[in-house]
Enzyme design. Structure first.
Site, PDB file in Angstrom:
ATOM      1  N   ALA A 122      -0.086   0.605 -12.053  1.00  0.00           N
ATOM      2  CA  ALA A 122       0.255  -0.675 -12.669  1.00  0.00           C
ATOM      3  C   ALA A 122       0.863  -1.653 -11.661  1.00  0.00           C
ATOM      4  O   ALA A 122       1.277  -2.751 -12.017  1.00  0.00           O
ATOM      5  CB  ALA A 122       1.207  -0.455 -13.839  1.00  0.00           C
ATOM      6  N   SER A 125       4.963  -0.154  -7.810  1.00  0.00           N
ATOM      7  CA  SER A 125       5.476   0.480  -6.598  1.00  0.00           C
ATOM      8  C   SER A 125       6.069   1.846  -6.807  1.00  0.00           C
ATOM      9  O   SER A 125       7.171   2.140  -6.343  1.00  0.00           O
ATOM     10  CB  SER A 125       6.523  -0.417  -5.947  1.00  0.00           C
ATOM     11  N   GLU A 159       4.702   4.949   4.497  1.00  0.00           N
ATOM     12  CA  GLU A 159       3.470   4.297   3.999  1.00  0.00           C
ATOM     13  C   GLU A 159       2.584   3.867   5.169  1.00  0.00           C
ATOM     14  O   GLU A 159       1.366   3.975   5.113  1.00  0.00           O
ATOM     15  CB  GLU A 159       3.817   3.081   3.137  1.00  0.00           C
ATOM     16  N   ASP A 171       9.474  -3.351  -1.555  1.00  0.00           N
ATOM     17  CA  ASP A 171       9.488  -2.396  -2.661  1.00  0.00           C
ATOM     18  C   ASP A 171      10.581  -1.346  -2.494  1.00  0.00           C
ATOM     19  O   ASP A 171      11.322  -1.037  -3.435  1.00  0.00           O
ATOM     20  CB  ASP A 171       8.122  -1.711  -2.775  1.00  0.00           C
ATOM     21  N   TYR A 221      -5.162  -5.537   1.547  1.00  0.00           N
ATOM     22  CA  TYR A 221      -3.774  -5.858   1.891  1.00  0.00           C
ATOM     23  C   TYR A 221      -3.638  -5.934   3.415  1.00  0.00           C
ATOM     24  O   TYR A 221      -3.123  -6.907   3.959  1.00  0.00           O
ATOM     25  CB  TYR A 221      -2.852  -4.769   1.325  1.00  0.00           C
TER      26      TYR A 221
HETATM   27  C1  GLA Z   1       2.976  -4.649  -2.137  1.00  0.00           C
HETATM   28  C2  GLA Z   1       3.724  -4.302  -0.849  1.00  0.00           C
HETATM   29  C3  GLA Z   1       4.934  -5.202  -0.644  1.00  0.00           C
HETATM   30  C4  GLA Z   1       4.583  -6.681  -0.797  1.00  0.00           C
HETATM   31  C5  GLA Z   1       3.739  -6.903  -2.051  1.00  0.00           C
HETATM   32  C6  GLA Z   1       3.215  -8.299  -2.140  1.00  0.00           C
HETATM   33  O1  GLA Z   1       3.764  -4.350  -3.243  1.00  0.00           O
HETATM   34  O2  GLA Z   1       4.139  -2.959  -0.885  1.00  0.00           O
HETATM   35  O3  GLA Z   1       5.512  -4.945   0.606  1.00  0.00           O
HETATM   36  O4  GLA Z   1       3.958  -7.166   0.346  1.00  0.00           O
HETATM   37  O5  GLA Z   1       2.637  -6.024  -2.135  1.00  0.00           O
HETATM   38  O6  GLA Z   1       4.274  -9.186  -2.294  1.00  0.00           O
END
Ligand code: GLA
Length: 385
Positions: A122, A125, A159, A171, A221
């Site tokens: 979802a 994180s 990560e 996060d 990403y």
């Molecule tokens: C993910 C990444 C974060 C951040 C967001 C976007 O959640 O883990 O570090 O970059 O995307 O804001």
């Protein structure tokens, strides 16, 4: 009566290892505003929520760690001398141990049972919560004397090195540092934060889960991050003091527009505008101007969608519907390509809006969205018992 996740973890641990474990809670996060700004030295406004992992854990006086994931009913054992990225959730935990060892903070073996009530996929994180909670537990049990910031960095490195997702610090920082009933304005350049109460008392936060699993998320990403880095390199030719997009103004970008690749320009423009929006949002939060605050959330969404191109049809559709229904603020939250939208909604509008979304979303996408009410919660901690 339904058993709490804490009790389930506790009970399984005791039946499996015949001991009472220490229990640790590690929460998921939301982010009110400030997306894709953390790895550009910008600001973000996240906080932990009442959806979390529970770890039952004890040292086992051996070299081997034995870890049982309750929800998946999967069990693994590994030694800290044999940490190799493999498959699934154990990578995160191995990554944390690897980060500790690189800092010469050597933990012993542990027995662990962990479980969670965080909805999977979802975009809340759960991975950062998993790493932060495990690191915090090892730090506590083996007296490793690391502070929360170092634990956040270890989670982030896990990560990067064990998953290959070049995520920012937001996060894990949110999971580790959050305070109940507050959001934080986090400065990702110097890792400082300010707690702010979310004082919009006639409003609540509702997440709407698109049920779109963000499968592209990791590679897309990383390539957004690369576009930002490429932008910074080009900008540095003219503005040598620029270290990150945090230091860039829209006027500087415009000056360089013809020299920048068109896609790189749009990515950078979004980030520069978003860093500016968060600072405005913090001021609006302090002055309790909920309506302008909400407008900024919509602006973030359309920036994410049109300039940064990390949205999806379902998120765009939900945010558009929120706008048509005069919901105060709505936008896609997190890394992108699905997950949840975050909605700042007047309490009196909640029921009608939810009914409408349920019906129309199903007609449109043939799947049920999920609604999560969230409370702003305290960061990672040990349960006193
Ligand atoms: C993910 C990444 C974060 C951040 C967001 C976007 O959640 O883990 O570090 O970059 O995307 O804001």
């Amino acid at each position: 009566m339904l058993m709490s996740i804490e009790n389930k973890v506790d009970a399984l641990f005791q039946s499996e290892f015949s001991r009472k474990p220490s229990l640790f809670i590690a929460p998921a996060r939301i982010n009110i505003i400030g997306e894709h700004t953390d790895y550009n030295d910008g600001f973000v406004m996240p906080t932990a929520i009442d959806k979390y992992f529970v770890f039952g854990i004890t040292p086992n006086e051996s070299e081997l760690s034995t870890i049982h994931a309750l929800d998946l009913d999967e069990k693994v054992s590994f030694s800290k001398d044999d940490l190799r990225p493999g498959h699934g959730w154990q990578n995160y935990l191995m990554g944390v141990i690897d980060g500790l060892i690189r800092r010469r903070k050597i933990p012993g073996g542990v027995n662990v049972v962990f479980g969670s009530n965080i909805p999977a996929g979802a975009g809340l994180s759960s991975s950062a919560a998993l790493c932060s909670g495990f690191g915090f537990a090892l730090n506590t049990l083996f007296d490793l004397s690391l502070d929360r910031l170092e634990l956040a960095k270890i989670s982030q490195e896990a990560e990067h090195h064990f998953i290959g997702a070049k995520v920012g610090i937001m996060d894990m920082y949110a999971s580790l540092f959050s305070k109940k009933d507050s959001v934080m304005l986090l400065d990702c350049r110097n890792y400082t934060h300010e707690y702010l109460p979310l004082g919009f008392t006639d409003h609540e936060i509702i997440l709407i889960d698109t049920k779109v699993k963000h499968t592209l998320a990791s590679s897309e990403y990383n390539n957004r991050r690369e576009a930002c880095e490429e932008g910074v390199k080009a900008i540095q030719h003219q503005f040598e003091n620029v270290k990150a997009l945090r230091d860039v103004r829209v006027s500087m970008l415009d000056k360089l527009r013809l020299e920048l690749d068109e896609t790189v320009y749009r990515r950078c423009l979004y980030v520069v505008q978003e860093i500016d929006r968060i600072q405005k949002a913090a001021t609006l939060l302090k002055s309790k101007d909920v309506s302008t605050f909400g407008t900024l959330m919509y602006e973030t969404h359309w920036g994410l969608s049109k300039l940064y191109e990390v949205s999806c049809t379902e998120s765009d559709w939900l945010v558009r519907l929120a706008g048509e229904n005069h919901i105060t603020g709505a936008r896609q939250m997190g890394g992108g390509f699905g997950g949840c939208t975050i909605n700042l909604i007047r309490k009196s509008q909640r029921v009608t809006f939810e009914e409408q979304v349920r019906k129309k979303y199903f007609d449109e996408f043939k799947k049920e969205p999920e609604f999560y009410s969230v409370n702003l919660a305290r960061g990672v901690h040990e349960v006193n018992r």
